[in-house]
Write a protein that holds these residues in place. Structure first.
Motif: not given
Length: 925
Positions: A703-718
């Protein structure tokens, strides 16, 4: 066909109509102009220049219909599938009708010569003329007998064709008159006003008579009891009079023209299709009928305000009975005032319904427009639309109305020689299974037994011996059903605790043996329930349900001890429950299924009332085979049909369809390849392998890894990011874990977080707030660049919602949404497929393939939410290393599969995502 070069007697009227038509056409299509496309010598009218894939779609569809085959068509959302279906199918129907009329004209001409002098050989008929006699001749029959019979058949055929031409000409003249004669509309309105005035006077007269009868000491039977008791003694003439139309009113039955039945899942999808027909070049000349339920079409305010669809059906049928019992009732003494709610429906008038029928056929109308037209004409849209079916060219209806044989018959739908288009068919197998499955609870069994027992005790002496036997058999069945669950029919089901709990599956025969009812002929018993409702006018509408529903109406006051009228119930806001006998009847019907095609599930819970008997259909092909057998051609279409093996093996092959009759067509997407980035990510930022199995997905590190992936994606996806989870429960767990660990706060820095609600009435509000947030963030700037929507596969957001443009720049799929493998229903289905379907070399067992296919169908529906038009762009992220398997990749839609990239590490995936979105946003890489 209706002529287009119409002449107007009033030049000013003609000018105004032409100007209005031109203005409406410009407003409809904007810059679109009707452009006829020629593909392979076939002319396809289209509202604009079609894409090449649309041309291919229409050409292939035309050939499937012409050859009478079964087509499986896949066209991704955003490629104009609806318009391609409309223009392709209606172009075929146009050519078919033209060829048929030419052939009829030739036959009539040659037939006349033949009948006048008898010297010419009668012409042979092609397959397009379905009335061609083909009676086998006995061997050794004299030639003169053969010639005589042949001449008689030709003469009869010519007579039928002449009659059909006369009917067609009258229909066209009638529709022409309605379309262009304003005087008819005014005359209809005047007639309606006179009828309303007459009804008002009659109502006042009845009230005065009823008031005088109040003091009369006559014991009244409960609503409907007289009809129930006397139903079996009615003569054939009386039964015929109850069929819904008086004998002197009945016209000769109108012949069903060749037509196309289009069905989809929801009324909103059907309305969208009708609007596409209106936009198309066929919108003016097509005779289209939209069918729906009473709940959607009823215009009687006293009926439509009832709390459930079943109550609306019951009240409607009761009012139809009242209409046809009116003459008999007038000869009897007046009823008490408490029965006045059984007055006939003012919108069920034979003349008004036929006027409405013709108005329905003039111009394309959706459900809302049909209801408005019915209110204006003071005629029932539910029955008026059914009267219009025979002459219609295109009938639009929901799944259930087409796929259920009894409902088809009740609606007057005839599939023989017709064309069926099933759209949004990705869940067709599940739909057929659901329609023909049935479940009844212990509480319903006990209540049904109590009601039927009261009826028998009260009226048993007035029933014929055979009918009394059938009633006793039903009571015996109900008692045995309760016994097999472990209960006692004579005790309160709410207070009965069962000693044995759990779920048990049985074959139909084993269940009948264990219940000790294997000596009862269920087919005859079920036939009794059909015959019992013959006196009811509604029996034509729902012959399998009407009798038992009427039982409930008669016995409900005795059960509740506090009889209330439906109006009082509506005012109190307390919903009246539908008849439990209706569920019993459905369950009895299911038990007549072949032993190998279904199973009975005994679910024993803590108490008898919570326990249930459920019939599970294992072979939906037995019901779909009826549709395939009768129709000229069937087309199964959808935006995402992969994997299609389920349709071929479970539905078509099991229905007896030859492999060479099945045609598959799949077109690509209209977007350029560079507008989509599908990624399979096998590991996260901390190198945690991503495999969201049931055993691993609830681990904190996953669950932590899923959250970190989304955090990274949200920085580059408008804009918007939509993230799908396998279930509501897992979404809740992940959200709570993120909130506790602080990952939720990190996500909120870049995206405002929304969650899919469980309640359907809250979906629209969440979507509006989600859309508003993305729009405001795009205009205001700042650190928050959009929104993150946490959704569930198979939920409200995974089908029918368009996340186009900034609403869905990235779709994330967390894990693989496999169904619950421990489910008894799924295990039985897997075992059934393993036994019945062949296993190909190198292929997994059919049961295992079913599980994978169910998973990938759900995935394909969810990830297709983003790309909605030609200029749209989005990235698709599949978070699970199992997606990299060739067998799984092969079940993705072709337009995604051909462009997917498998990334072993998150760094490579993040770099590709960053580059893709910066290029699409016009920023330097």
């Amino acid at each position: 066909m209706v002529r287009r070069d119409l002449k107007f007697r009033d030049p000013l009227l003609g000018l105004l109509v032409r100007l209005a038509s031109a203005k409406q056409s410009r407003r409809r299509s904007g810059t679109m102009a009707n452009k006829t496309q020629e593909v392979g010598g076939i002319h396809f009218p289209f509202p604009f220049t079609p894409y090449s894939i649309q041309k291919d779609f229409m050409a292939e569809l035309y050939q499937v219909l012409e050859a009478g085959k079964i087509g499986i068509f896949e066209s991704p959302t955003g490629t104009g599938k609806s318009l391609s279906l409309i223009c392709g199918a209606l172009s075929w129907l146009r050519d078919f009708e033209q060829k048929k009329h030419q052939e009829e004209a030739r036959l009539l001409e040659t037939g006349t010569i033949l009948l006048s002098d008898g010297t010419e050989q009668p012409p042979s008929l092609s397959s397009s003329c379905k009335e061609t006699p083909d009676t086998p001749r006995p061997a050794g029959e004299p030639d003169w007998v053969t010639q005589f019979v042949q001449k008689k058949e030709e003469r009869d055929l010519v007579d039928r064709l002449k009659e059909e031409q006369v009917r067609r000409k009258k229909r066209e003249e009638r529709l022409q008159q309605i379309r262009h004669n304003a005087q008819l509309k005014y005359a209809t309105r005047r007639a309606r006003q006179e009828e309303e005035e007459m009804e008002r006077l009659l109502r006042l007269s009845r009230e005065m008579v009823a008031a005088g009868a109040e003091a009369e000491p006559r014991e009244q039977l409960a609503c409907g009891e007289e009809e129930l008791v006397l139903a079996e003694y009615e003569s054939d003439e009386e039964k015929g009079a109850a069929s819904g139309v008086d004998e002197d009113e009945a016209d000769p039955e109108e012949e069903h023209v060749t037509k196309i039945y289009y069905c989809s899942r929801t009324h909103s999808q059907l309305a969208q299709f009708v609007h596409e027909v209106q936009r198309s070049p066929f919108g003016k000349d097509t005779r289209l009928v939209s069918l729906g339920s009473r709940q959607n079409l009823c215009i009687n305010e006293d009926v439509k305000t009832l709390s459930s669809a079943q109550l609306i059906n019951d009240r409607c049928m009761e009012m139809q009975r009242s209409k046809h019992e009116k003459n008999r009732a007038e000869e009897e003494k007046p009823k008490r005032r408490r029965q006045e709610h059984r007055a006939a429906c003012p919108f069920y008038s034979y003349e008004q319904l036929h006027l409405l029928r013709d108005q329905v056929l003039v111009g394309v109308k959706d459900i809302e427009q049909l209801v408005a037209l019915g209110k204006e004409a003071r005629a029932c849209p539910y029955y008026g639309s059914r009267f219009a079916i025979p002459a219609a060219q295109l009938v639009v209806l929901p799944y259930q109305m087409l796929l259920h044989a009894a409902t088809r018959q009740a609606a007057g739908i005839r599939l023989q020689g017709q064309v069926v288009l099933i759209d949004e068919a990705h869940n067709l197998i599940d739909t057929i299974t659901s329609i023909h499955s049935a479940e009844v609870s212990g509480a319903q069994l006990c209540q049904a037994h109590s009601q039927l027992l009261q009826y028998m005790e009260r009226y048993g002496k007035r029933l014929k011996a055979k009918n009394l036997m059938y009633v006793k058999q039903i009571l015996y069945l109900l008692e045995k059903f309760v016994t097999v669950l472990g209960g006692n029919i004579k005790q309160n089901p709410n207070t009965q605790s069962l000693s044995q709990t759990g779920t048990e599956l049985k074959t139909i025969n084993d269940f009948l043996f264990e219940s000790q009812i294997d000596n009862i002929n269920l087919f005859k018993l079920f036939g009794f329930t059909e015959r019992y409702g013959t006196v009811l006018a509604a029996s034509r509408e729902q012959p399998r349900l009407a009798g038992f529903q009427h039982f409930l109406q008669s016995l409900q006051p005795a059960v509740t001890k506090t009889p209330v009228t439906p109006v009082e119930e509506g005012e109190a806001g307390v919903p009246r429950l539908a008849s439990p006998l209706m569920h019993i009847e459905s369950f009895l019907a299911a038990l007549t299924t072949a032993n190998q095609d279904g199973r009975v599930i005994l679910s024993r819970q803590g108490s008898l009332s919570q326990s249930s008997l459920k019939f599970l259909l294992l072979n939906p092909a037995v019901h779909f085979a009826q549709v395939v057998k009768e129709c000229r051609a069937v087309v199964i279409a959808g935006g995402t049909m992969q994997p299609v093996s389920d349709f071929r093996e479970q539905l078509l092959a099991c229905a007896g369809v030859e492999a060479e009759r099945v045609v598959e067509f799949s077109c690509g997407h209209v977007i350029p390849p560079e507008n989509i980035l599908p990624l399979v990510i096998c590991s996260g930022p901390s190198s945690q392998q991503l495999e969201f199995t049931y055993q691993k997905r609830e681990l904190p590190q996953m669950m932590d890894e899923t959250g970190r992936i989304l955090c990274n994606l949200c920085t580059v996806v408008p804009g918007g990011v939509v993230c799908f989870f396998p279930s509501y429960e897992y979404q809740r767990q992940v959200y709570a874990h993120w909130d506790k660990s602080g990952l939720l706060a990190r996500l909120a820095v870049r995206k405002k977080i929304f969650q899919e609600p469980k309640r359907a009435n809250q979906v629209e509000q969440v979507l509006m707030e989600y859309s508003r947030c993305i729009k405001c963030c795009g205009q205001a700037g700042g650190t928050v660049t959009g929104a993150l929507l946490l959704s569930v596969v198979g939920g409200k957001m995974s089908e029918g919602i368009n996340f186009s443009d900034n609403l869905g720049r990235c779709v994330v799929m967390v894990g693989m949404p496999y169904p619950n493998i421990k489910s008894p229903e799924l295990q039985e289905k897997m075992a059934y497929l393993d036994q019945t379907l062949p296993r190909g070399p190198g292929q997994p067992p059919p049961g295992k393939a079913l599980v994978e296919n169910l998973c990938m169908k759900a995935v394909n529906q969810s990830i297709g939410r983003a790309i909605r038009h030609q200029k749209d762009f989005a990235s698709i992220v599949l978070l699970d290393q199992r997606y990299a398997r060739p067998s799984i990749l092969g079940k993705l839609p072709a337009w995604i599969r051909d462009r997917v990239e498998v990334k072993a590490t998150f760094g490579l995936a993040f770099a590709a995502m960053r580059k893709f979105h910066r290029e699409k946003s016009g920023l330097p890489s």
